[in-house]
Design an enzyme around this catalytic site. Sequence first.
Site, PDB file in Angstrom:
ATOM      1  N   SER A 148       0.843  -1.190   0.000  1.00 15.68           N
ATOM      2  CA  SER A 148       0.000   0.000   0.000  1.00 15.68           C
ATOM      3  C   SER A 148       0.877   1.238   0.000  1.00 15.68           C
ATOM      4  O   SER A 148       1.947   1.257   0.635  1.00 15.68           O
ATOM      5  CB  SER A 148      -0.894   0.024   1.241  1.00 15.68           C
ATOM      6  OG  SER A 148      -1.552   1.274   1.367  1.00 15.68           O
ATOM      7  N   TYR A 161      -2.636  -0.360  10.211  1.00 16.81           N
ATOM      8  CA  TYR A 161      -2.701  -0.909   8.853  1.00 16.81           C
ATOM      9  C   TYR A 161      -1.363  -0.740   8.145  1.00 16.81           C
ATOM     10  O   TYR A 161      -0.841  -1.673   7.533  1.00 16.81           O
ATOM     11  CB  TYR A 161      -3.813  -0.205   8.078  1.00 16.81           C
ATOM     12  CG  TYR A 161      -3.931  -0.625   6.627  1.00 16.81           C
ATOM     13  CD1 TYR A 161      -4.450  -1.863   6.292  1.00 16.81           C
ATOM     14  CD2 TYR A 161      -3.524   0.228   5.603  1.00 16.81           C
ATOM     15  CE1 TYR A 161      -4.563  -2.247   4.963  1.00 16.81           C
ATOM     16  CE2 TYR A 161      -3.634  -0.141   4.272  1.00 16.81           C
ATOM     17  CZ  TYR A 161      -4.149  -1.386   3.955  1.00 16.81           C
ATOM     18  OH  TYR A 161      -4.249  -1.776   2.636  1.00 16.81           O
TER      19      TYR A 161
END
Length: 254
Positions: A148, A161
Amino acid sequence: MGRLTDKTALVTGASRGIGRGIARRLARDGALVAVHYSTGETEAKETAALIGEEGGQAFTVRADISEPDQVAELFGALERELTERTGSTALDILVNNAAFSGHTALPGDVTAELLDQYYAVNARAPFLIAQRALQLIPQGGRIVNISSGITRSAQPDMIAYAMSKGVIEQLTLHLARHVADRGITVNSVAPGLTDNGKPMFSNPAVVARLAELSAFKRVGQVEDIADVVAFVVSDDARWITGSYIDASGGTLLG
């Protein structure tokens, strides 16, 4: 013939969103695709059906990969299905896409339980899946780990995350070196803000605000990510391994 004809692929978390886009693209390139899902059985079957309508081949496999023992179940089912369809258990391509995104929390509000949820799916599972897949991946195979763009920018309410996705990049780096003598490449592809079907992407005002973060002034589409993955697993990318590939649409350019 497609450039992935006679290849087999496992895409985790392929029932919807980016995973579905990747599965469809690899199938269009000729691969037989195993569509993994945890809870979205209906959506996974829709992914396989869409692939069939597009002239491709796919089947579904279920496992709750947050549970380590279910990784073995996943590969048991995968091997049975591959043997039935190809006469072999060879797996040419692994795409570790499944992820837990949970809810945002500032550092002071992150609990041990939340960290465990993130790490179970986003860090431990990709390692265990890659570890098991390497028993099936032949010379010249491909592993792609979906990371990500958040690992390269600071957003405090997404710290849990981002930390779990950072593990993916270490997995890529060290595993790439470990399997290089087998001609296997291991790379990370990092999406940015991508319309994965979540409700917020149906709000024009939200989409317009998010689009401003990209150098191209638009929100990414699943096809943007799927096309990058398709390149990375092709023979054209044979000289790329251990890399972090920014597929964020220039979100990190400032």
